[in-house]
Design a protein around this motif. Structure first.
Motif, PDB file in Angstrom:
ATOM      1  N   ARG A   1     -36.752 -32.509  -7.961  1.00  0.00           N
ATOM      2  CA  ARG A   1     -36.177 -31.179  -8.171  1.00  0.00           C
ATOM      3  C   ARG A   1     -35.969 -30.527  -6.811  1.00  0.00           C
ATOM      4  N   VAL A   2     -35.266 -29.407  -6.771  1.00  0.00           N
ATOM      5  CA  VAL A   2     -35.045 -28.756  -5.474  1.00  0.00           C
ATOM      6  C   VAL A   2     -35.878 -27.480  -5.375  1.00  0.00           C
ATOM      7  N   SER A   3     -36.240 -27.137  -4.138  1.00  0.00           N
ATOM      8  CA  SER A   3     -36.998 -25.890  -3.931  1.00  0.00           C
ATOM      9  C   SER A   3     -36.035 -24.710  -3.892  1.00  0.00           C
ATOM     10  N   ASN A   4     -34.801 -24.931  -3.457  1.00  0.00           N
ATOM     11  CA  ASN A   4     -33.757 -23.904  -3.439  1.00  0.00           C
ATOM     12  C   ASN A   4     -32.424 -24.541  -3.799  1.00  0.00           C
ATOM     13  N   PHE A   5     -31.549 -23.777  -4.424  1.00  0.00           N
ATOM     14  CA  PHE A   5     -30.262 -24.321  -4.871  1.00  0.00           C
ATOM     15  C   PHE A   5     -29.138 -24.043  -3.886  1.00  0.00           C
ATOM     16  N   LYS A   6     -29.459 -23.308  -2.818  1.00  0.00           N
ATOM     17  CA  LYS A   6     -28.409 -22.889  -1.896  1.00  0.00           C
ATOM     18  C   LYS A   6     -28.946 -22.899  -0.463  1.00  0.00           C
ATOM     19  N   SER A   7     -28.109 -23.348   0.463  1.00  0.00           N
ATOM     20  CA  SER A   7     -28.458 -23.237   1.868  1.00  0.00           C
ATOM     21  C   SER A   7     -27.187 -22.824   2.598  1.00  0.00           C
ATOM     22  N   GLY A   8     -27.183 -21.637   3.172  1.00  0.00           N
ATOM     23  CA  GLY A   8     -25.956 -21.111   3.790  1.00  0.00           C
ATOM     24  C   GLY A   8     -24.878 -20.981   2.725  1.00  0.00           C
ATOM     25  N   ASN A   9     -23.712 -21.591   2.992  1.00  0.00           N
ATOM     26  CA  ASN A   9     -22.621 -21.503   2.008  1.00  0.00           C
ATOM     27  C   ASN A   9     -22.523 -22.771   1.148  1.00  0.00           C
ATOM     28  N   VAL A  10     -23.594 -23.594   1.165  1.00  0.00           N
ATOM     29  CA  VAL A  10     -23.603 -24.836   0.369  1.00  0.00           C
ATOM     30  C   VAL A  10     -24.448 -24.642  -0.896  1.00  0.00           C
ATOM     31  N   LEU A  11     -23.818 -24.884  -2.053  1.00  0.00           N
ATOM     32  CA  LEU A  11     -24.497 -24.732  -3.339  1.00  0.00           C
ATOM     33  C   LEU A  11     -24.699 -26.116  -3.964  1.00  0.00           C
ATOM     34  N   LEU A  12     -25.861 -26.339  -4.560  1.00  0.00           N
ATOM     35  CA  LEU A  12     -26.149 -27.629  -5.209  1.00  0.00           C
ATOM     36  C   LEU A  12     -26.063 -27.476  -6.720  1.00  0.00           C
ATOM     37  N   VAL A  13     -25.421 -28.449  -7.379  1.00  0.00           N
ATOM     38  CA  VAL A  13     -25.335 -28.423  -8.850  1.00  0.00           C
ATOM     39  C   VAL A  13     -25.672 -29.809  -9.422  1.00  0.00           C
ATOM     40  N   GLY A  14     -25.926 -29.853 -10.722  1.00  0.00           N
ATOM     41  CA  GLY A  14     -26.117 -31.122 -11.428  1.00  0.00           C
ATOM     42  C   GLY A  14     -27.248 -31.967 -10.875  1.00  0.00           C
ATOM     43  N   ARG A  15     -27.015 -33.275 -10.866  1.00  0.00           N
ATOM     44  CA  ARG A  15     -28.056 -34.194 -10.384  1.00  0.00           C
ATOM     45  C   ARG A  15     -28.402 -33.932  -8.930  1.00  0.00           C
ATOM     46  N   SER A  16     -27.413 -33.502  -8.113  1.00  0.00           N
ATOM     47  CA  SER A  16     -27.679 -33.180  -6.699  1.00  0.00           C
ATOM     48  C   SER A  16     -28.680 -32.042  -6.569  1.00  0.00           C
ATOM     49  N   ALA A  17     -28.814 -31.246  -7.645  1.00  0.00           N
ATOM     50  CA  ALA A  17     -29.760 -30.128  -7.637  1.00  0.00           C
ATOM     51  C   ALA A  17     -31.005 -30.473  -8.456  1.00  0.00           C
TER      52      ALA A  17
END
Ligand SMILES: Cc1cc2nc3c(=O)[nH]c(=O)nc-3n(C[C@H](O)[C@H](O)[C@H](O)COP(=O)(O)OP(=O)(O)OC[C@H]3O[C@@H](n4cnc5c(N)ncnc54)[C@H](O)[C@@H]3O)c2cc1C
Length: 260
Positions: A148-164
């Motif tokens: 799992r991820v600790s945060n879904f966003k870093s700067g202007n990059v957003l993570l979705v789906g399996r990448s998140a």
């Protein structure tokens, strides 16, 4: 869900709904390059690479998946899931008919070595009387990690789906969560909303389902038989299937509370 190149696959269904969005095939995008040129970049690669590079990935181990499309005679309105620690360990195997003459079979094992997987896959086919079936094609997916991820966003990059990390770790489903997180990311970008708080309830739901894995991992084959028998008990069975109450979310939520 049908995936891949088939006319009715999830990908093709989504593709036919697009009106103006251009789609570039066979072009690997680099989110680091794109983030310099665009206001936002959404990473939807189905891989943990970006989250790992941004230091946001919390790893929960690797999964081996091996199987194929077989010919035979199948009951096309039902699907079989095999829980058997002898070959699946803490994972499971599956027979999913695609039609009355074709089915996808697969073994999903968690944490075994590549060498062990060869033996376990053979054991699965033999023990479940599937070894005689003729294969139309076989697949052995590259080992992938769960987490799992600790945060879904870093700067202007957003993570979705399996990448998140929005794939639950009990059975490995996540197609709906991938779609929902994509919609939430779009909403956040268009309306300047906080993506993190929009997507957190979805992560909570995925983590609730994943929490069921811990007690499940402690069961041997007799324990698994008792669990399946319990789910089939009249009254309990109807409550699970007919009431619309999300028991897995409730049970997982309680387990997560106990843990923390
Ligand atoms: C065999 C199998 C069966 C499954 N069955 C089910 C099921 O029945 N129900 C369910 O809910 N879930 C199921 N899942 C899980 C589900 O498929 C995933 O949770 C879901 O597809 C995740 O969607 P995604 O968009 O995040 O990633 P994906 O669907 O993996 O899509 C990622 C896409 O990004 C592309 N890509 C990768 N890198 C790049 C790059 N650098 N540039 C451009 N494009 C790139 C890939 O080619 C791919 O098309 C299954 C998974 C597997 C492996």
């Amino acid at each position: 869900m049908t995936r891949g190149k088939h006319r009715e696959s999830v990908e093709n269904q989504l593709f036919t709904l697009l009106k103006k969005t251009p789609v570039y095939f066979n072009r690997a995008a680099d989110y680091k390059e794109l983030s310099k040129k665009y206001d936002y970049v959404v990473v939807a690669t189905g891989k943990d690479t970006a989250a790992k590079e941004m230091g946001l990935w919390i790893d929960y181990g690797v999964v081996h998946l091996r199987g194929g499309l077989v010919f035979g005679t199948f009951e096309s309105t039902s699907s079989t899931v095999y829980f058997n620690t002898r070959y699946a360990g803490q994972g499971y195997a599956r027979l999913a008919p695609w039609s009355s003459t074709q089915a996808i079979i697969g073994l999903c094992n968690i944490g075994c070595s590549e060498y062990e997987m060869d033996r376990l896959y053979t054991n699965f086919l033999e023990e479940e009387n599937l070894a005689h079936l003729e294969f139309y094609y076989k697949f052995s997916l590259p080992i992938f990690s769960t987490g799992r991820v600790s945060n879904f966003k870093s700067g202007n990059v957003l993570l979705v789906g399996r990448s998140a990390g929005l794939t639950e770790r009990l059975l490995g489903t996540g197609a709906v969560e991938a779609l929902i997180s994509g919609i939430l990311a779009a909403r956040a970008m268009i309306h300047d909303l906080d993506y993190e708080s929009l997507v957190k309830p979805l992560q909570k739901h995925v983590e609730n389902i994943s929490a069921i894995r811990a007690p499940y991992e402690n069961l041997d084959n007799e324990g698994l038989d008792r669990l399946v028998a319990m789910i089939n008990t009249p009254g309990i069975k109807q409550a699970i299937y007919n009431t619309g109450i999300n028991f897995i979310d409730m049970a997982g939520g309680i387990l997560n509370k106990i843990k923390s």
